[in-house]
Design a protein around this motif. Structure first.
Motif, short mmCIF file in Angstrom:
data_model
loop_
_atom_site.label_atom_id
_atom_site.label_comp_id
_atom_site.label_asym_id
_atom_site.label_seq_id
_atom_site.Cartn_x
_atom_site.Cartn_y
_atom_site.Cartn_z
N ARG A 113 -18.23 4.20 20.17
CA ARG A 113 -16.80 3.96 19.96
C ARG A 113 -16.67 2.93 18.84
NH1 ARG A 113 -17.40 7.73 22.65
NH2 ARG A 113 -16.43 8.28 24.64
N PHE A 114 -16.03 3.35 17.74
CA PHE A 114 -15.89 2.50 16.56
C PHE A 114 -14.43 2.06 16.44
CE2 PHE A 114 -19.22 5.71 15.08
CZ PHE A 114 -20.29 4.92 15.50
N PHE A 115 -14.20 0.75 16.42
CA PHE A 115 -12.83 0.22 16.36
C PHE A 115 -12.65 -0.60 15.09
CE2 PHE A 115 -13.71 0.84 20.86
CZ PHE A 115 -12.55 1.45 21.31
N ASN A 116 -11.63 -0.22 14.31
CA ASN A 116 -11.26 -0.97 13.11
C ASN A 116 -9.74 -1.04 13.02
OD1 ASN A 116 -13.89 -1.52 11.48
ND2 ASN A 116 -14.07 0.61 12.15
N SER A 117 -9.23 -1.93 12.20
CA SER A 117 -7.79 -2.12 12.08
C SER A 117 -7.27 -1.50 10.79
CB SER A 117 -7.44 -3.60 12.11
OG SER A 117 -7.84 -4.20 13.32
N THR A 118 -6.02 -1.11 10.80
CA THR A 118 -5.37 -0.60 9.61
C THR A 118 -3.99 -1.22 9.49
OG1 THR A 118 -4.83 1.43 8.38
CG2 THR A 118 -4.37 1.45 10.73
N MET A 119 -3.42 -1.19 8.28
CA MET A 119 -2.12 -1.83 8.05
C MET A 119 -0.96 -0.88 8.30
SD MET A 119 -2.80 -4.19 4.68
CE MET A 119 -3.03 -2.77 3.59
N GLN A 120 -1.11 0.36 7.81
CA GLN A 120 -0.04 1.35 7.95
C GLN A 120 -0.65 2.73 8.11
OE1 GLN A 120 2.32 0.67 4.32
NE2 GLN A 120 3.84 -0.43 5.52
N VAL A 121 0.13 3.62 8.71
CA VAL A 121 -0.27 5.02 8.86
C VAL A 121 0.91 5.90 8.47
CG1 VAL A 121 -0.92 6.82 10.51
CG2 VAL A 121 -2.02 4.58 10.63
N SER A 122 0.63 6.96 7.70
CA SER A 122 1.70 7.86 7.29
C SER A 122 1.93 8.93 8.36
CB SER A 122 1.35 8.52 5.96
OG SER A 122 0.42 9.58 6.16
N LEU A 123 3.01 9.66 8.22
CA LEU A 123 3.32 10.74 9.16
C LEU A 123 2.29 11.86 9.09
CD1 LEU A 123 7.21 10.97 8.82
CD2 LEU A 123 5.87 9.91 10.64
N LEU A 124 1.52 11.90 8.01
CA LEU A 124 0.46 12.90 7.89
C LEU A 124 -0.89 12.38 8.40
CD1 LEU A 124 1.27 14.44 4.38
CD2 LEU A 124 1.78 15.38 6.63
N GLY A 125 -0.89 11.17 8.94
CA GLY A 125 -2.11 10.62 9.50
C GLY A 125 -2.98 9.87 8.51
N GLU A 126 -2.46 9.58 7.33
CA GLU A 126 -3.23 8.83 6.34
C GLU A 126 -3.22 7.34 6.70
OE1 GLU A 126 -1.83 11.26 2.40
OE2 GLU A 126 -0.34 10.21 3.61
N ALA A 127 -4.38 6.69 6.60
CA ALA A 127 -4.49 5.28 6.96
C ALA A 127 -4.55 4.42 5.70
CB ALA A 127 -5.74 5.04 7.81
N LEU A 128 -3.72 3.39 5.66
CA LEU A 128 -3.69 2.43 4.56
C LEU A 128 -4.23 1.11 5.11
CD1 LEU A 128 -1.12 4.45 4.26
CD2 LEU A 128 -0.45 2.89 2.44
N SER A 129 -5.51 0.85 4.87
CA SER A 129 -6.17 -0.29 5.50
C SER A 129 -6.44 -1.44 4.54
CB SER A 129 -7.49 0.15 6.12
OG SER A 129 -7.29 1.17 7.08
N ASP A 130 -6.32 -1.22 3.24
CA ASP A 130 -6.72 -2.28 2.30
C ASP A 130 -5.76 -2.50 1.15
OD1 ASP A 130 -7.71 0.36 1.45
OD2 ASP A 130 -8.56 -0.72 -0.24
N THR A 131 -4.87 -1.55 0.86
CA THR A 131 -4.06 -1.60 -0.34
C THR A 131 -2.60 -1.27 -0.03
OG1 THR A 131 -5.98 -0.88 -1.62
CG2 THR A 131 -3.84 -0.74 -2.71
N LEU A 132 -1.67 -2.01 -0.64
CA LEU A 132 -0.25 -1.73 -0.46
C LEU A 132 0.14 -0.49 -1.27
CD1 LEU A 132 1.21 -5.35 -0.77
CD2 LEU A 132 0.65 -4.07 1.31
N GLN A 133 1.32 0.03 -0.99
CA GLN A 133 1.76 1.25 -1.67
C GLN A 133 1.96 1.04 -3.17
OE1 GLN A 133 4.56 3.86 0.11
NE2 GLN A 133 4.10 3.24 2.19
N ASP A 134 2.17 -0.22 -3.59
CA ASP A 134 2.32 -0.48 -5.02
C ASP A 134 0.99 -0.71 -5.72
OD1 ASP A 134 1.58 -3.01 -4.20
OD2 ASP A 134 3.50 -3.96 -4.60
N GLY A 135 -0.12 -0.57 -4.98
CA GLY A 135 -1.44 -0.66 -5.58
C GLY A 135 -2.12 -2.00 -5.44
N ARG A 136 -1.44 -3.02 -4.94
CA ARG A 136 -2.06 -4.33 -4.79
C ARG A 136 -3.04 -4.32 -3.61
NH1 ARG A 136 2.70 -8.39 -4.16
NH2 ARG A 136 3.64 -6.53 -3.22
N VAL A 137 -4.22 -4.87 -3.86
CA VAL A 137 -5.27 -4.91 -2.84
C VAL A 137 -5.05 -6.12 -1.95
CG1 VAL A 137 -7.75 -5.14 -2.43
CG2 VAL A 137 -6.92 -3.75 -4.34
#
Length: 456
Positions: free
Chosen positions: A384-408
């Motif tokens: 069982r692998f557990f990690n955190s993410t910042m946001q998730v899209s309605l299509l199931g895409e995970a945004l764990s390191d970068t904002l939508q404007d490209g800033r890391v």
């Protein structure tokens, strides 16, 4: 060679390396700050010779502004980080936009949010999966490394908190015939951890120790959890099964998970009452509410306080053993970082418990590739692998390191590796922990977004 001053050590390096200094120094805890600062200060005014830092997670204590804030924060900072913690000089100049043109700082993972609004740092961020870092370092011509080590009673050294990339970098540089000057700084506060992390003294070209090289170990403050964090941890704690494998990422959500796992093990009746109030998810992976009788085996790129608590609670007890290892292991890790009590726990372990921890190269942790791959796969059963993410899209895409404007914000790290590994192992599951909302200071916003933007 030992007992050199900081300036003599810098002279040693400058004499041994021709041309630009491209220095690798560990992610997180293992940086020898006084040596790195003296190197930076010596080379800063001389634009005739380039200096490049290759690293990750350059830890920087919180900064406050204003007399009131300084008076309030100062006593805490002194207790937590020591009275004279040597901040990294290159971080100071990056934050003040004063980094000279002939000096660059390349990081593949950064302290969360530290460089969010810094164009130079954003441009020099290198987006890499953890397991791909060493190949990149060799390609870029890294020609020296410097890191903290522990000394054992038999004279051997231990890479202790950071064997993660050093072992592979040394091997791959040698295989390609590349010059790599290796500098170790002995730290009395680091535990001597054997196994792959233990190396002979002649592994390094220069060994430094003494008061001039001393520094406080960076300790992460232990922060309180939000109620929502506890609920996320409670949900996730149903997923690990007895006689399984556990990987935990960094952050409060991972710590909340470990708290609920201990509750499940030690106060099972209360735990069942609490999870009985949670909504069920018939589409999810198998769940379990039983205490851990066979126990769990820890296998995580980062080892932190959570594993200490799980070991103390009698949960981290399942052991595995490789053909080349004379000792069974209950925990494999790539690097460690945590609180002062965590460092003291590692330092004070019994011989048996210390041998049960194997700090090793990240290629052995974050991948399944091994000369005995069948055994590695068998060891990582019920993973069982557990990690955190910042946001998730309605299509199931995970945004764990970068904002939508490209800033890391932080970096990819090893998250990709564990998601991929969960698809390679037949009985494994990867779980991304997510806070459903965040507050921008004015109103609450959703972390469930329409489009993914920059997807991890």
């Amino acid at each position: 060679m030992r007992n050199m001053s900081l300036d003599e050590a810098v002279d040693f390096l400058l004499d041994r390396v021709e041309g630009p200094i491209r220095i690798g120094t560990p992610l997180g805890l293992g940086k020898p700050n006084p040596f790195l600062n003296r190197l930076y200060e010596r080379m800063r005014p001389d634009s005739s010779r380039g200096l490049e830092f290759y690293t990750a997670l350059s830890l920087d204590p919180p900064r406050v502004k204003g007399l009131l804030a300084e008076n309030f924060f100062g006593p805490f900072a002194e207790r937590q980080f020591g009275p004279n913690y040597p901040r990294l000089s290159y971080v100071n100049d990056v934050l003040k936009n004063k980094l000279p043109d002939h000096i660059r700082v390349y990081e593949f993972f950064v302290q969360a949010g530290l460089y969010k609004n810094n164009p130079r740092a954003q441009a020099d961020y290198v987006s890499l999966n953890y397991t791909h870092v060493v190949a990149n370092l060799v390609e870029r011509g890294v020609n020296c490394i410097a890191q903290l080590v522990a000394r054992g009673p038999d004279g051997r050294l231990s890479l202790s908190c950071n064997p993660d990339l050093t072992l592979d970098l040394v091997d791959q540089s040698a295989a390609k015939g590349r010059t790599l000057v290796k500098i170790a700084v002995v730290h009395e506060g680091l535990p001597f951890l054997g196994g792959p992390a233990a190396v002979p003294a002649d592994y390094f070209d220069l060994i430094l120790e003494g008061p001039e090289h001393a520094q406080e170990l960076f300790a992460i403050p232990r922060m309180p959890f939000e109620v929502s964090d506890h609920l996320i941890g409670l949900h996730a704690s149903q997923l690990p099964v007895d006689d399984g494998t556990l990987q935990i990422g960094i952050g409060a959500l991972a710590e909340a998970l470990s708290y609920s796992l201990i509750l499940r093990h030690e106060r099972n009746a209360l735990y069942r009452q609490l999870v009985g109030r949670l909504p069920s998810n018939p589409m999810g992976p198998p769940i379990s509410h039983e205490p851990f009788r066979a126990g769990l085996y820890g296998m995580s790129e980062m080892v932190m306080d959570s594993f200490m608590h799980l070991r103390k609670a009698g949960i981290l007890t399942r052991e595995v053993q490789n053909k080349k290892s004379p000792h069974p292991r209950y925990l494999h890790g790539g690097f460690f970082l945590g609180s002062k009590p965590f460092y003291a726990w590692l330092k004070g372990l019994s011989e048996k418990d210390r041998r049960g921890i194997s700090m090793t190269r990240i290629s052995k942790i974050n991948d399944l590739y091994d000369e005995d791959e069948a055994a590695v796969r068998a060891q990582r059963k019920n993973a069982r692998f557990f990690n955190s993410t910042m946001q998730v899209s309605l299509l199931g895409e995970a945004l764990s390191d970068t904002l939508q404007d490209g800033r890391v914000i932080s970096g990819v790290g090893g998250q990709y590796n564990f998601v991929a590994m969960s698809r390679e192992l037949p009985d494994a599951y990867s779980t991304l922990l997510l806070r459903s909302t965040w507050h921008d200071g004015k109103r609450r916003r959703s972390n469930i977004v329409m489009h993914g933007g920059h997807v991890t």
